[in-house]
Enzyme design. Structure first.
Site, PDB file in Angstrom:
ATOM      1  N   SER A  89      -0.898   5.592  -5.054  1.00  0.00           N
ATOM      2  CA  SER A  89      -1.033   5.312  -3.615  1.00  0.00           C
ATOM      3  C   SER A  89       0.169   5.831  -2.830  1.00  0.00           C
ATOM      4  CB  SER A  89      -1.163   3.814  -3.365  1.00  0.00           C
ATOM      5  OG  SER A  89      -2.292   3.274  -4.017  1.00  0.00           O
TER       6      SER A  89
HETATM    7  N1  SAH Z   1      -2.107   0.920  -8.116  1.00  0.00           N
HETATM    8  C1  SAH Z   1      -2.162   2.304  -8.572  1.00  0.00           C
HETATM    9  C2  SAH Z   1      -3.075   3.171  -7.726  1.00  0.00           C
HETATM   10  C3  SAH Z   1      -4.421   2.983  -8.183  1.00  0.00           C
HETATM   11  S1  SAH Z   1      -5.690   4.151  -7.792  1.00  0.00           S
HETATM   12  C4  SAH Z   1      -0.790   2.930  -8.625  1.00  0.00           C
HETATM   13  O1  SAH Z   1       0.193   2.277  -8.232  1.00  0.00           O
HETATM   14  O2  SAH Z   1      -0.687   4.046  -9.104  1.00  0.00           O
HETATM   15  C5  SAH Z   1      -7.016   3.029  -8.161  1.00  0.00           C
HETATM   16  C6  SAH Z   1      -7.197   2.715  -9.614  1.00  0.00           C
HETATM   17  O3  SAH Z   1      -8.223   1.736  -9.716  1.00  0.00           O
HETATM   18  C7  SAH Z   1      -7.655   3.899 -10.470  1.00  0.00           C
HETATM   19  O4  SAH Z   1      -6.790   4.074 -11.530  1.00  0.00           O
HETATM   20  C8  SAH Z   1      -9.059   3.475 -10.932  1.00  0.00           C
HETATM   21  O5  SAH Z   1      -9.357   3.943 -12.241  1.00  0.00           O
HETATM   22  C9  SAH Z   1      -8.945   1.970 -10.897  1.00  0.00           C
HETATM   23  N2  SAH Z   1     -10.204   1.228 -10.801  1.00  0.00           N
HETATM   24  C10 SAH Z   1     -11.337   1.538 -10.131  1.00  0.00           C
HETATM   25  N3  SAH Z   1     -12.261   0.567 -10.278  1.00  0.00           N
HETATM   26  C11 SAH Z   1     -11.704  -0.394 -11.080  1.00  0.00           C
HETATM   27  C12 SAH Z   1     -12.171  -1.638 -11.604  1.00  0.00           C
HETATM   28  N4  SAH Z   1     -13.392  -2.117 -11.354  1.00  0.00           N
HETATM   29  N5  SAH Z   1     -11.311  -2.352 -12.380  1.00  0.00           N
HETATM   30  C13 SAH Z   1     -10.056  -1.890 -12.659  1.00  0.00           C
HETATM   31  N6  SAH Z   1      -9.584  -0.716 -12.195  1.00  0.00           N
HETATM   32  C14 SAH Z   1     -10.392   0.027 -11.411  1.00  0.00           C
END
Ligand code: SAH
Length: 218
Positions: free
Chosen positions: A67
């Site tokens: 992010s």
């Molecule tokens: N917090 C992260 C950014 C995340 S991007 C950071 O600091 O880098 C969003 C993430 O959510 C992705 O890795 C994606 O695979 C995950 N994601 C999507 N749907 C999800 C779900 N139902 N449960 C857990 N993770 C999920």
């Protein structure tokens, strides 16, 4: 390993990023301090390393992104983390947000749906001294076996507020979640006042990768 070196150049770039975040309205000193402490470039591919302190989201593989720092700072400020609080993060991704929460003294549980990212980040975070609990699975349903949580943060865009997540908050607990369509989501904060009463506050629009799973987009 050269990549895990935190040089004066990086520290200077991080101070620059903090200035940018202040200019954009971030005032929570505990959040800014954590961003100043965690080397964001550790979370980057070597090809993208020079971009690590830009206020932008970047690819981390598997079609996912780390992010934007402003987004991390905004969401974390809304969470109002106190040391010792039990926090659930949905969407581990690179582990950067989890690192910020850990740095603020939270007891962090983080769930990732993508197996490759789960494995990679679970192995990586201890190498930089970040100790959090990792889980692989559909976080749109929360983590019932570890509930309740003082705070829950969702770092992927949801079509609606999952009721299961609200049910996993302590009284006084907060859920911060971006909700909207696949492209744009509004940041919401839901505070559980009593067993039955939930207060909802609406904030700015953001653009996250989609939350998948039962309460997500597919
Ligand atoms: N917090 C992260 C950014 C995340 S991007 C950071 O600091 O880098 C969003 C993430 O959510 C992705 O890795 C994606 O695979 C995950 N994601 C999507 N749907 C999800 C779900 N139902 N449960 C857990 N993770 C999920």
């Amino acid at each position: 390993m050269l990549k895990l070196e935190d040089s004066y150049l990086h520290k200077g770039q991080r101070r620059g990023l903090i200035r940018t975040l202040r200019e954009k309205g971030i005032v929570d000193e505990a959040v800014l301090d954590a961003i100043n402490q965690i080397p964001r470039h550790f979370f980057f591919d070597s090809a993208l390393l020079s971009h690590a302190y830009e206020d932008k989201a970047f690819p981390i593989g598997e079609g996912q992104t780390i992010s934007q720092p402003y987004t991390v700072a905004f969401q974390t400020s809304l969470l109002d983390i106190k040391p010792g609080e039990k926090v659930l993060e949905i969407g581990t991704g690179s582990g950067y947000q989890a690192g910020i929460l850990y740095c603020m003294g939270a007891n962090v549980h983080t769930v990732e749906y993508n197996k490759v990212l789960y494995e990679r980040t679970r192995r990586f975070l201890p190498k930089i001294g970040v100790r959090v609990q990792h889980y692989w699975g559909d976080g749109s349903l929360g983590l019932p076996e570890k509930a309740p949580f003082d705070k829950i943060i969702v770092t992927a865009g949801a079509p609606l507020v999952p009721k299961t997540l609200l049910a996993q908050l302590t009284i006084g607990g907060m859920l911060v979640i971006p909700v909207g369509n696949r492209k744009t989501q509004q940041m919401l904060r839901l505070t559980r006042k009593t067993d039955k009463q939930i207060i909802r506050e609406n904030f700015d629009n953001f653009s996250f990768v989609p939350l998948l799973g039962d309460e997500g987009w597919e």
